[in-house]
Write a protein that holds these residues in place. Structure first.
Motif, short mmCIF file in Angstrom:
data_model
loop_
_atom_site.label_atom_id
_atom_site.label_comp_id
_atom_site.label_asym_id
_atom_site.label_seq_id
_atom_site.Cartn_x
_atom_site.Cartn_y
_atom_site.Cartn_z
N ARG A 1 0.69 -1.11 -0.14
CA ARG A 1 -0.01 -0.06 0.11
C ARG A 1 0.89 1.32 -0.08
N PHE A 2 1.93 1.36 0.70
CA PHE A 2 2.69 2.32 0.72
C PHE A 2 3.52 2.53 -0.39
N ALA A 3 3.97 1.42 -0.93
CA ALA A 3 4.61 1.49 -2.41
C ALA A 3 3.83 1.95 -3.52
N LEU A 4 2.49 1.73 -3.47
CA LEU A 4 1.31 2.22 -4.31
C LEU A 4 1.42 3.68 -4.36
N THR A 5 1.28 4.27 -2.79
CA THR A 5 1.25 5.64 -2.99
C THR A 5 2.31 6.36 -3.44
N ALA A 6 3.45 5.63 -3.55
CA ALA A 6 4.74 6.15 -4.03
C ALA A 6 4.91 6.12 -5.78
N THR A 7 3.71 5.75 -6.24
CA THR A 7 3.75 5.43 -7.74
C THR A 7 3.25 6.83 -8.30
N ASP A 8 3.34 6.87 -9.70
CA ASP A 8 2.92 8.34 -10.29
C ASP A 8 2.95 7.87 -11.78
N GLU A 9 2.73 8.70 -12.66
CA GLU A 9 2.38 8.57 -14.20
C GLU A 9 3.75 8.18 -14.75
#
Length: 487
Positions: free
Chosen positions: A379-387
């Motif tokens: 979940r934390f890694a997901l928040t660190a994603t972007d375009e």
């Protein structure tokens, strides 16, 4: 239709006993089954002759020569001799066929003459279907066979093979919208998903087999050569797969989804289940091997995640609404996030330009209890994603900037404002940025800003006074550096 076409059929198991290439390439006009000793008056030019060799007497070379000479005079293209009656094809018959230049093919006991006859006429129908008349439909016997296969629970590969068998060596694919190959005919070469899906242009003809759920699980019936089969036949084959998806596949998906949802509920629970074995049971029900190691993935869209994971054929997994659990074989050293990165753009293309599809992966976890930690990491890694980085594993958070990218923007804004707000956006902030970028070197900072060193000292003192930080201390430097990265 040639004799060689029959020999290349894996379903019949025929064996060539004698025949030259030129003879095997003769056109076949039809099939006649006979056990007469002299069948010449019942044969026509170009026919294949099927014989169970009931007329044969062991060691009688005269009978063999009479029978084969009749075939040669009638213009038969080949003799297909059954092995069931005598257990083999006699050597005398092989010698007679060689003498009269009639190709000889052995038909094994388990292959019926009816199967051979149907193969010939279905292939001939396929040859006709590639002529200009584009209104041919599926033959009734093929349609009936496909219905029986559907009722018997046949899978996509068997259905596609039987549906296209009468078309000859046609290359035909069953693809998902992201380019994953669900099934292909034996003569169709493998094609990578990057070339087959994700909105990539395809040569030939593609028929969409719609689903009632999402754009990620639609199927395509694809023929690279648009003239390889009549459009009406392809539409009827597509309808067969629509029935398959409405029936057996839908029920199987529902069972898997229920098991995956149960696993996701246990994994996402605020408090661990009172029964310590509940998570292990859910993992087993979802089809995952016991003991791990496992890895948790989470995505902004569970349907897109399910289609992406389906590309990893050798990785057992269970996927719920937005969380997936994968089994990772330690010996295989499977880099799942790395393998998903080239797949993810293909899935994104299915969702369209407005789809916000991102994926985060936790670290491998040994055992069921460690899965919850992997889920929080994912979940934390997901928040660190972007375009620019739509797929990120927690192992990739290997710098302060990467780590901070996982902190919610609202939290970062508050921290940056609280730490740097007194500096404003003017020269003091600029001086701090250059000072930290030059490893707190007074001389290099002065050169970069075209200032006197004394001026740099004065400005940094003002920064320390306004922020309450001492830039001779490492922790205070990190406080200010992190605040700058949060803006």
């Amino acid at each position: 239709m040639h004799v060689l076409d029959l020999l290349q059929s894996d379903n019949l198991g025929l064996t060539l006993l004698w025949g030259e290439d030129a003879l095997l390439g003769q056109e076949v006009s039809g099939v006649t089954a006979t056990d007469l000793e002299d069948p010449r008056r019942f044969l026509g030019p170009g026919e294949l002759v099927l014989s169970g060799l009931v007329w044969w007497t062991d060691g009688d070379l005269v009978k063999a020569d009479r029978f084969v000479s009749a075939l040669a005079e009638a213009g038969a293209t080949a003799l297909l001799a059954g092995e069931e009656t005598h257990g083999r094809v006699p050597d005398e018959l092989v010698a007679a066929c060689r003498a009269h230049r009639v190709p000889l093919v052995a038909v094994p006991a388990q292959t019926s003459f009816r199967a051979v006859t149907e193969a010939v006429y279905l292939r001939q129908w396929g040859d006709l279907s590639r002529r200009p008349n584009r209104l041919f439909a599926l033959p009734e016997n093929v349609r009936a066979e496909l219905s029986r296969l559907l009722e018997g629970g046949a899978g996509p590969a068997e259905l596609l093979d039987r549906a296209c068998a009468h078309l000859g060596k046609v290359a035909c694919y069953l693809l998902t919208a992201s380019g994953r190959t669900v099934a292909r005919t034996p003569s169709a070469p493998a094609i990578p998903a990057q070339r087959a899906g994700g909105g990539a242009p395809r040569e030939g003809l593609s028929l969409r087999i719609e689903s009632e759920s999402t754009p990620y699980d639609a199927w395509l019936l694809h023929v690279p050569d648009a003239d390889a089969a009549p459009p009406r036949v392809l539409h009827e084959i597509a309808e067969v797969f629509a029935q398959y998806r409405d029936g057996r596949a839908r029920r199987a998906d529902a069972v898997r989804a229920a098991a995956s949802r149960e696993l996701a509920v246990l994994l996402e629970a605020e408090e661990p289940a009172t029964d310590p074995g509940a998570l292990e049971e859910a993992l087993a029900a979802a089809g995952l091997p016991a003991g791990g190691p496992y890895r948790v993935l989470t995505a902004t869209d569970g349907d897109a995640l399910a289609e992406a994971l389906a590309h990893l054929e050798d990785v057992p997994y269970a996927v719920g609404r937005s969380v997936a659990v994968l089994y990772e074989d330690q010996d295989a050293a499977v880099d799942v996030p790395g393998r998903l990165r080239p797949v993810w753009p293909l899935v994104q293309a299915c969702g369209g330009p407005e789809a916000d599809l991102r994926l985060g992966a936790g670290a491998p976890a040994s055992g069921a209890e460690a899965l919850r930690a992997s889920m929080h990491q994912a979940r934390f890694a997901l928040t660190a994603t972007d375009e620019t980085v739509p797929v990120r594993a927690v192992e990739q958070l290997d710098s302060l900037s990467a780590l901070l990218s996982g902190v919610p923007q609202e939290v970062r804004s508050v921290y940056a404002t609280r730490t740097l707000g007194a500096l404003g956006d003017g020269m003091l902030r600029e001086t701090l940025e250059v000072f930290l970028a030059n490893n707190c070197s007074w001389t290099r900072t002065a050169e970069a800003l075209h200032l006197h060193v004394n001026t740099v000292h004065y400005r940094i003192e003002r920064v320390e006074s306004l922020t309450g930080r001492d830039l001779s201390r490492l922790d205070h430097k990190l406080d200010l550096y992190a605040a700058l990265r949060c803006t």
